[in-house]
Design an enzyme around this catalytic site. Structure first.
Site, mmCIF file in Angstrom:
data_model
loop_
_atom_site.group_PDB
_atom_site.id
_atom_site.type_symbol
_atom_site.label_atom_id
_atom_site.label_comp_id
_atom_site.label_asym_id
_atom_site.label_seq_id
_atom_site.Cartn_x
_atom_site.Cartn_y
_atom_site.Cartn_z
ATOM 1 N N SER A 158 0.857 -1.185 0.000
ATOM 2 C CA SER A 158 0.000 0.000 0.000
ATOM 3 C C SER A 158 0.886 1.225 0.000
ATOM 4 C CB SER A 158 -0.880 0.013 1.251
ATOM 5 O OG SER A 158 -1.442 1.288 1.481
ATOM 6 N N TYR A 184 0.237 -0.060 10.741
ATOM 7 C CA TYR A 184 -0.160 -0.391 9.372
ATOM 8 C C TYR A 184 0.972 -0.078 8.399
ATOM 9 C CZ TYR A 184 -2.795 -0.421 4.987
ATOM 10 O OH TYR A 184 -3.233 -0.685 3.704
#
Length: 325
Positions: A158, A184
């Site tokens: 990501s 994350y």
């Protein structure tokens, strides 16, 4: 690792998974798509199966998987919970025992910005699920990936990797305060480093690896976000309708799956590996781009990639091939 620079792809941010598989014949090949019954994974499964591949979808929730994948031919659902080492091992044992070569493995499953939680070994859940679960899967499937002779392993990272590097001194947030976005970002950086080192280890055996940013797509991945957090991504217009603007990274699920499918199937990527991709193209280093495009330096650091790999071996007790020999 191949050089981190565009190769002149004829596809773009607006391309769909179906479009990138036009003219691609995958008959006789077997693919595995983790997360293949949710969000972008569904479209990845649909595209690979539509090109003729037999697609195995590991599922923690078989009922949901059957409902979501109904009507897609060439799909087999198998039980697996990526966060449970015993479940991953059981899945791997079944696949390897069957002896079928695995030509494509798309590691698409993941969690995002979750409250602090830990697995049974005490590892922070985003790192444990997004990285260690897929590390266990690849280590176990190694014999059948090599058997394919020309396999590709796709690691869905990501743009969130740009939040920060892997903190090797405190991966599990034992001493620093837990921050769900730092966690994350660390996990997504780990996804990119995983692909980098896997490609180094596997290239001579015909196993190439890629990582990628799929785009901003509102899926179940955002289930832990507040309304304000979701709105901060500008995914809705003034009328409450979901925005689709690939030039601004706001994509449909079909567009979001395109880069995974592109990396998994396109012949122009033969001989390439270890690179981070976006918008159906090999991305530039972030230092050579404007804004948030490109790959951060810490996510393409070969020393960090090897360090993460060695640590992952220690944490899981697993290895690829004769790595520990």
């Amino acid at each position: 690792m191949s050089e981190q620079k565009p190769i002149g792809s004829r596809f773009s941010a607006s391309s769909t998974a179906r479009e990138v598989t036009e003219g691609i014949a995958l008959s006789g090949k077997t693919a595995i798509v983790t997360g293949g019954y949710s969000g972008l994974g569904v479209e990845t499964t649909r595209a690979l199966a539509g090109a003729g591949a037999r697609v195995i979808v590991p599922a923690r929730n078989r009922e949901k998987a059957e409902r979501t994948l109904a009507g897609i031919d060439n799909v087999v659902i198998e039980a697996m919970d990526l966060a449970d080492p015993a479940s991953v091992a059981a899945f791997v044992d079944r696949i390897v025992a069957a002896g079928m070569p695995i030509s494509i493995l798309v590691n698409s499953a993941g969690i995002m910005a979750t409250p602090l939680a830990r697995d049974e070994a005490g590892h922070e859940s985003q790192f444990a699920t997004n990285h260690l679960g897929h590390f266990r899967l690849v280590a176990g499937l190694w014999p059948v990936l090599v058997k394919a002779g020309n396999a590709r392993v796709i690691s869905v990272s990501s743009r969130g990797h740009q939040i920060g590097p892997v903190d090797f001194d405190d991966i599990d947030f034992r001493t620093r305060p837990y921050d769900k976005w730092q966690a994350y970002g660390q996990a997504k950086t780990a996804n990119a480093l995983f692909a980098l080192e896997l490609d180094r280890l596997g290239a001579a055996l015909g196993v190439r690896a890629f990582s990628l940013h799929p785009g901003v797509i509102l899926t179940d991945l955002a289930r832990h976000l507040s309304e304000d957090e979701i709105n901060s991504f500008d995914v809705y217009d003034e009328n409450g309708n979901r925005r689709v603007d690939p030039a601004r990274d706001l994509k449909t699920p079909e567009q979001g799956a395109a880069t995974s499918v592109w990396a998994a199937t396109r012949p122009e990527l033969d001989g390439i590996g270890g690179v981070y991709c976006e918008d159906c193209e090999v991305a530039l280093p972030q230092t050579e781009t404007d804004g948030t495009r490109g790959v951060a330096p810490w996510a393409m650091d070969p020393q960090a990639a090897e360090r993460l790999w060695l640590l992952s071996e220690q944490l899981t007790g697993l290895s690829v091939g004769d790595r520990r020999g």
